[in-house]
Scaffold this motif. Structure first.
Motif, short mmCIF file in Angstrom:
data_model
loop_
_atom_site.label_atom_id
_atom_site.label_comp_id
_atom_site.label_asym_id
_atom_site.label_seq_id
_atom_site.Cartn_x
_atom_site.Cartn_y
_atom_site.Cartn_z
N SER A 128 17.79 67.29 -32.50
CA SER A 128 17.87 65.98 -33.15
C SER A 128 18.96 65.13 -32.51
O SER A 128 20.00 65.65 -32.07
CB SER A 128 18.14 66.12 -34.65
N LEU A 129 18.72 63.82 -32.46
CA LEU A 129 19.70 62.87 -31.90
C LEU A 129 20.10 61.91 -33.00
O LEU A 129 19.28 61.12 -33.49
CB LEU A 129 19.09 62.11 -30.72
N GLU A 130 21.37 62.03 -33.43
CA GLU A 130 21.90 61.22 -34.54
C GLU A 130 21.01 61.34 -35.77
O GLU A 130 20.67 60.35 -36.44
CB GLU A 130 22.03 59.75 -34.11
N GLY A 131 20.60 62.57 -36.07
CA GLY A 131 19.83 62.83 -37.28
C GLY A 131 18.35 62.55 -37.16
O GLY A 131 17.62 62.75 -38.14
N VAL A 132 17.88 62.11 -35.99
CA VAL A 132 16.46 61.79 -35.81
C VAL A 132 15.86 62.78 -34.82
O VAL A 132 16.38 62.96 -33.71
CB VAL A 132 16.27 60.35 -35.30
N TYR A 133 14.75 63.44 -35.22
CA TYR A 133 14.08 64.39 -34.35
C TYR A 133 13.02 63.67 -33.52
O TYR A 133 12.08 63.07 -34.06
CB TYR A 133 13.43 65.51 -35.16
#
Length: 410
Positions: A128-133
């Motif tokens: 995940s990147l900054e909470g976004v998958y």
């Protein structure tokens, strides 16, 4: 066929070599014709490329002849490559992203794609990147991490490399260095390296990054990795090569021809004493070998030679034994008696079942955990006579002694 003038230059030699192979020349002869080593010719024929000490095979396998290290270079786009079912595919990652958007739990997503919930949980946390998958980005990152060969971490990370070199100079082992880095740099995840990576860097300089001089710091002093035994690969049991039971003639297996024996030891208390047992496969005739001075390879060899020498030549066909160390001198026994020795497979007592059965009968006379050294040759002869005088169902109720008598008088 008439040979033509040898071509000049490596590429011309290779072309000429392949032409000769196409004409039906043997590989070794074609190599001599163009003036190269036979192994070079075999490499050309198989499409193997060589650079310094490295050999690259057509399927992407790379072998370093100096260290023996082998790895594989992917020959297709790693992002598009099919992966094993135990790994996450791009379809799985898209399903994970859809599940997160639809507020599914990790367990529900895992059940939907047929993976363990821990696998899904780690994937989300790792990719995940900054909470976004982001599934496409995650799949590309996984493919890049999977691709081989990789640049060694010690090549790119100067500070980590210096720490490893300092540890080696202090005579620490790679495993000690690896674990000490965790204690010395608890908050710096970049200061982590496995002991296997350190060994790879030492033994395979092309993938390493460590100074060659620090190899001397290894306790073994080796500059090359010592080959390890592969799973399932057994070390040779004896110095003298064994002939396995699979190579035993068919006439021994079907018991049609007398004179083939099975043997073993019965062991006394605390492994201090033993009696060698010999059973003829056709007649079930039993002979017991007295071993008063121990049951090492020399004592067993001498006892078997002395006992077998009492038999006529036509009853000295072969001997089948297990792989016990007492038969380490089996070649000397064969030379003295002209009897071939065949060895059973490991942990396969049924391959000499006649002898196993006889040993069970002998325990009536020699119970387990007793001192067998108290029995002299006369005692062993008495027990053998009793066994050989028993009627056997497998012999149509004849006795082994009667069957052997028939063989000796015909």
């Amino acid at each position: 066929m008439a040979a033509e003038a040898k071509p000049a230059g490596k590429e011309a030699a290779k072309r000429r070599f392949l032409e000769l192979i196409g004409q039906g020349w043997p590989s070794a002869r074609a190599a001599r014709e163009v003036g190269v080593h036979p192994r070079t010719g075999r490499d050309w024929r198989r499409g193997v490329r060589k650079s310094s000490d490295t050999r690259v095979y057509p399927d992407g396998t790379v072998v370093d002849s100096g260290s023996g290290t082998r790895y594989k270079v992917s020959m297709i786009d790693p992002v598009e490559a099919e992966v094993h079912s135990r790994y996450l595919s791009q379809v799985d990652r898209l399903a994970i992203a859809d599940g997160l958007i639809n507020k599914q739990t990790v367990t529900e997503i895992a059940e939907e794609i047929g993976k363990h919930k821990s696998t899904v949980s780690r994937e989300i946390a790792r990719r995940s990147l900054e909470g976004v998958y982001l599934p496409h980005r995650a799949h590309g990152a996984a493919a890049a991490a999977r691709a081989r060969p990789k640049t060694c971490k010690l090549v790119d990370h100067r500070v980590l490399r210096e720490q490893v070199e300092q540890g080696l100079e202090r005579k620490l082992s790679p495993e000690q260095i690896s674990h000490r880095l965790v204690k010395d740099f608890p908050d710096d995840e970049s200061m982590r390296v496995s002991h296997e990576t350190i060994y790879q860097a030492l033994y395979f300089q092309a993938r390493g990054g460590l100074k060659r001089e620090v190899q001397k710091a290894l306790r073994t002093g080796r500059a090359r990795r010592k080959p390890q035994r592969q799973p399932g690969q057994r070390q040779p049991r004896f110095v003298e090569e064994m002939v396995m039971i699979a190579d035993r003639p068919a006439e021994v297996d079907d018991r049609a021809v007398p004179g083939h024996w099975e043997g073993d030891l019965i062991i006394g208390a605390n492994n201090q004493s033993a009696i060698a047992t010999l059973v003829e496969r056709t007649t079930r005739y039993t002979m017991l070998v007295h071993l008063p001075h121990g049951h090492d390879a020399e004592q067993v060899r001498d006892g078997l030679i002395q006992t077998m020498s009492t038999l006529p030549t036509h009853l000295r066909g072969s001997l089948t034994w297990d792989q016990g160390c007492e038969m380490a001198r089996h070649k000397q026994f064969t030379m003295a008696t002209d009897m071939a020795v065949y060895f059973c497979d490991p942990h396969s007592p049924w391959q000499r079942g006649t002898n196993e059965n006889t040993n069970g009968l002998l325990r009536q006379y020699f119970p387990k955990s007793t001192d067998l050294s108290v029995y002299g040759p006369e005692d062993l002869e008495h027990v053998a006579q009793e066994l050989n005088g028993r009627p056997r169902k497998t012999l149509d109720w004849d006795t082994p002694a009667e069957r052997l008598r028939d063989l000796l008088t015909t």
